[in-house]
Design a protein around this motif. Structure first.
Motif, PDB file in Angstrom:
ATOM      1  N   ALA A  40      20.788  17.298  82.993  1.00 31.40           N
ATOM      2  CA  ALA A  40      19.583  17.927  82.428  1.00 31.40           C
ATOM      3  C   ALA A  40      19.958  18.861  81.280  1.00 31.40           C
ATOM      4  CB  ALA A  40      18.849  18.685  83.523  1.00 31.40           C
ATOM      5  N   GLY A  41      21.052  19.623  81.438  1.00 30.26           N
ATOM      6  CA  GLY A  41      21.506  20.513  80.370  1.00 30.26           C
ATOM      7  C   GLY A  41      21.907  19.754  79.133  1.00 30.26           C
ATOM      8  N   PHE A  42      22.628  18.646  79.309  1.00 28.73           N
ATOM      9  CA  PHE A  42      23.039  17.817  78.182  1.00 28.73           C
ATOM     10  C   PHE A  42      21.823  17.254  77.458  1.00 28.73           C
ATOM     11  CE2 PHE A  42      24.410  13.934  76.143  1.00 28.73           C
ATOM     12  CZ  PHE A  42      25.627  14.284  75.570  1.00 28.73           C
ATOM     13  N   ARG A  43      20.888  16.743  78.240  1.00 27.07           N
ATOM     14  CA  ARG A  43      19.693  16.122  77.657  1.00 27.07           C
ATOM     15  C   ARG A  43      18.834  17.148  76.909  1.00 27.07           C
ATOM     16  NH1 ARG A  43      18.127  14.282  81.991  1.00 27.07           N
ATOM     17  NH2 ARG A  43      16.596  15.873  82.562  1.00 27.07           N
ATOM     18  N   ASP A  44      18.592  18.333  77.537  1.00 24.18           N
ATOM     19  CA  ASP A  44      17.753  19.355  76.897  1.00 24.18           C
ATOM     20  C   ASP A  44      18.418  19.898  75.644  1.00 24.18           C
ATOM     21  OD1 ASP A  44      15.905  19.012  78.901  1.00 24.18           O
ATOM     22  OD2 ASP A  44      16.582  20.747  80.084  1.00 24.18           O
ATOM     23  N   SER A  45      19.753  20.046  75.658  1.00 26.47           N
ATOM     24  CA  SER A  45      20.466  20.555  74.481  1.00 26.47           C
ATOM     25  C   SER A  45      20.375  19.571  73.330  1.00 26.47           C
ATOM     26  CB  SER A  45      21.930  20.816  74.841  1.00 26.47           C
ATOM     27  OG  SER A  45      22.658  21.250  73.717  1.00 26.47           O
ATOM     28  N   THR A  46      20.493  18.264  73.665  1.00 29.80           N
ATOM     29  CA  THR A  46      20.417  17.225  72.629  1.00 29.80           C
ATOM     30  C   THR A  46      19.045  17.242  71.970  1.00 29.80           C
ATOM     31  OG1 THR A  46      22.007  15.880  73.853  1.00 29.80           O
ATOM     32  CG2 THR A  46      20.667  14.753  72.188  1.00 29.80           C
ATOM     33  N   ARG A  47      17.998  17.389  72.813  1.00 30.33           N
ATOM     34  CA  ARG A  47      16.635  17.383  72.273  1.00 30.33           C
ATOM     35  C   ARG A  47      16.346  18.593  71.392  1.00 30.33           C
ATOM     36  NH1 ARG A  47      13.411  15.808  77.837  1.00 30.33           N
ATOM     37  NH2 ARG A  47      14.003  13.571  77.919  1.00 30.33           N
ATOM     38  N   ASN A  48      16.968  19.723  71.736  1.00 31.32           N
ATOM     39  CA  ASN A  48      16.661  20.977  71.019  1.00 31.32           C
ATOM     40  C   ASN A  48      17.793  21.425  70.085  1.00 31.32           C
ATOM     41  OD1 ASN A  48      14.015  21.960  72.390  1.00 31.32           O
ATOM     42  ND2 ASN A  48      15.351  21.386  74.110  1.00 31.32           N
ATOM     43  N   TRP A 377      24.803  21.644  78.458  1.00 28.99           N
ATOM     44  CA  TRP A 377      24.243  22.131  77.171  1.00 28.99           C
ATOM     45  C   TRP A 377      25.369  22.246  76.126  1.00 28.99           C
ATOM     46  CZ3 TRP A 377      19.072  23.457  76.182  1.00 28.99           C
ATOM     47  CH2 TRP A 377      18.830  24.080  74.947  1.00 28.99           C
ATOM     48  N   ILE A 378      26.487  22.860  76.479  1.00 31.52           N
ATOM     49  CA  ILE A 378      27.600  23.065  75.543  1.00 31.52           C
ATOM     50  C   ILE A 378      28.253  21.727  75.188  1.00 31.52           C
ATOM     51  CG2 ILE A 378      29.900  24.084  75.311  1.00 31.52           C
ATOM     52  CD1 ILE A 378      28.890  26.396  77.045  1.00 31.52           C
ATOM     53  N   THR A 379      28.370  20.826  76.175  1.00 29.84           N
ATOM     54  CA  THR A 379      28.940  19.495  75.899  1.00 29.84           C
ATOM     55  C   THR A 379      28.126  18.770  74.851  1.00 29.84           C
ATOM     56  OG1 THR A 379      29.796  19.349  78.152  1.00 29.84           O
ATOM     57  CG2 THR A 379      29.568  17.283  76.941  1.00 29.84           C
ATOM     58  N   SER A 380      26.811  18.885  74.945  1.00 31.82           N
ATOM     59  CA  SER A 380      25.940  18.246  73.957  1.00 31.82           C
ATOM     60  C   SER A 380      26.155  18.841  72.569  1.00 31.82           C
ATOM     61  CB  SER A 380      24.476  18.406  74.383  1.00 31.82           C
ATOM     62  OG  SER A 380      23.612  17.885  73.382  1.00 31.82           O
ATOM     63  N   ILE A 381      26.333  20.179  72.518  1.00 29.56           N
ATOM     64  CA  ILE A 381      26.570  20.812  71.209  1.00 29.56           C
ATOM     65  C   ILE A 381      27.863  20.271  70.602  1.00 29.56           C
ATOM     66  CG2 ILE A 381      27.163  23.001  70.071  1.00 29.56           C
ATOM     67  CD1 ILE A 381      25.280  24.388  72.026  1.00 29.56           C
TER      68      ILE A 381
END
Length: 425
Positions: A40-48, A377-381
């Motif tokens: 969920a963190g990865f997905r939300d970070s990618t979207r935002n 979230w950080i992985t997505s960044i």
């Protein structure tokens, strides 16, 4: 057979649907749950695009999601509430025990109060009906006692006056021609004259009345125990008293006879004294009154003894009432303490009910899943966001600060494991 299997599958499907409809969720494996939050963190970070403002909103959303998951997880909520349920049961048992003790003490107090009322009734009734309470005493002893006191006071004054005058007249007075019998016996100034003659004379006439009263006291003491020896002693005391009165009368008559005798008159003797009316008057004026005084004195002491029996019985009940009141005060103090304890326990039970009816959120556990979300979230960044390494690091730093602030706000950084949202009902 195939139809039965279809019905069984249909039943199981309906049961599962009902569980979901009632708010129940299937307990996920910890690893699966972590993975869910990470994704969920990865997905939300990618979207935002890893935006820190979006991160703050997303963190609030996953915290609300975590709260809801914990709230509807009845198994975990029951597990969290187990200590409170156990304590609540113990407190309810404690209240029942204390209530039984409270009722027992209240019953004891009522019995003691009734006992005090009975004792007060006995105190009022004992003087009139002593035999009813096993007291070997006569009714109206107090009234007879005070009548005796009223009688003995003037008789005692009379005896003191009589023996002071007669003893002075018999042994120390200088008679003059013209002195009559009454003047010889009742000398108004006998006491002062005796002391003016000397201390020996004064002491003699002062204390001789108390000798007779002492004899009267001995007569009473010997008369209390009825036996031959005491009877003889009483008779002997009466004889001694009579003889002493006769000596006083004889001496006074002798002095008067010496004043009026002539040369041819015979010497004064007992036969002559026995012929004198004044001789017998002096004896009986002293001895008879003395006997009356002794009888009244004996009566007073006997009545005082009767009065003492009643008084002792009343005093015993008064003391018992005092002790009972002290016991009641002690029991009432215990009641007060028990009542306060019960109120305190009831307050704790109400607090436990609010805890049980509330929602327990394991904030330390949330910290674990929030960190997984943050890792996603950080992985997505790092993987999806275009830009320089420095720009990514600055954004990661800003997002990390946002994460830390969120963790502080929800309390996951504190020592306690759980946060409780109390029920308001």
């Amino acid at each position: 057979m195939i139809k039965k299997l279809k019905d069984l599958v249909k039943t199981k499907t309906e049961e599962k649907s009902n569980e979901l409809d009632s708010g129940r969720v299937i307990q996920l494996d910890e690893r699966e749950r972590k993975q869910t939050y990470h994704e969920a963190g990865f997905r939300d970070s990618t979207r935002n695009f890893g935006d820190k403002i979006a991160l703050n909103i997303c963190l609030q959303a996953i915290y609300a999601k975590f709260q809801n998951e914990e709230k509807i997880n009845k198994t975990k909520q029951n597990e969290y509430n187990e200590p409170y349920l156990s304590e609540k049961s113990e407190k309810e048992t404690e209240i029942k025990t204390k209530s039984v003790v409270f009722d027992n003490i209240s019953e004891k107090i009522e019995k003691r109060k009734k006992g005090i009322e009975n004792l007060k009734h006995e105190i009022a009734d004992i003087p009139n009906n002593p035999e009813k309470y096993g007291i070997d005493a006569k009714k109206g002893a107090s009234l007879k006692f005070w009548i005796g006191i009223i009688l003995i006071v003037p008789i005692s004054i009379y005896l003191i006056t009589f023996y002071v005058s007669t003893s002075y007249s018999a042994f120390f007075k200088q008679f003059e021609i013209g002195d009559g019998v009454m003047q010889s016996i009742l000398d108004a100034n006998a006491f002062t004259k005796a002391w003016s003659d000397g201390p020996l004379e004064g002491l003699f006439v002062t204390f001789i009345p108390f000798v007779f009263m002492g004899l009267g006291f001995l007569i009473h003491m010997f008369g209390e125990v009825k036996n031959t020896s005491n009877t003889l002693k009483v008779i002997s005391l009466f004889i001694v008293t009579f003889v002493f009165d006769a000596i006083l009368a004889y001496q006074i008559e002798n002095n008067l006879y010496d004043l009026s005798k002539s040369i041819s008159s015979p010497e004064f003797s007992l036969p002559i004294a026995f012929q004198k009316v004044a001789f017998w008057g002096i004896i009986f004026a002293g001895f008879i009154v003395y006997v009356i005084w002794g009888l009244v004195f004996d009566f007073i002491l006997k009545e005082h003894k009767e009065k003492d029996k009643i008084k002792m019985a009343i005093d015993a009940r008064v003391n018992k009432i005092k002790i009972e009141k002290e016991n009641i005060d002690g029991l009432e103090h215990k009641l007060h303490d028990i009542k306060e304890d019960i109120e305190t326990i009831k307050g704790r039970i109400e607090e436990l009910k609010r805890l049980i009816n509330g929602v327990i959120i394991p904030v330390k556990e949330y910290h674990l899943y929030a960190s997984e979300y943050m890792q996603g979230w950080i992985t997505s960044i790092n993987q999806n966001l275009h830009g320089s390494f420095t720009k990514k690091q600055d954004l990661i730093h800003e997002c990390n600060e946002t994460y830390k602030t969120h963790i502080i706000e929800v309390g996951s950084n504190n020592e306690y494991q759980n946060k409780i949202f109390l029920s308001q009902s």
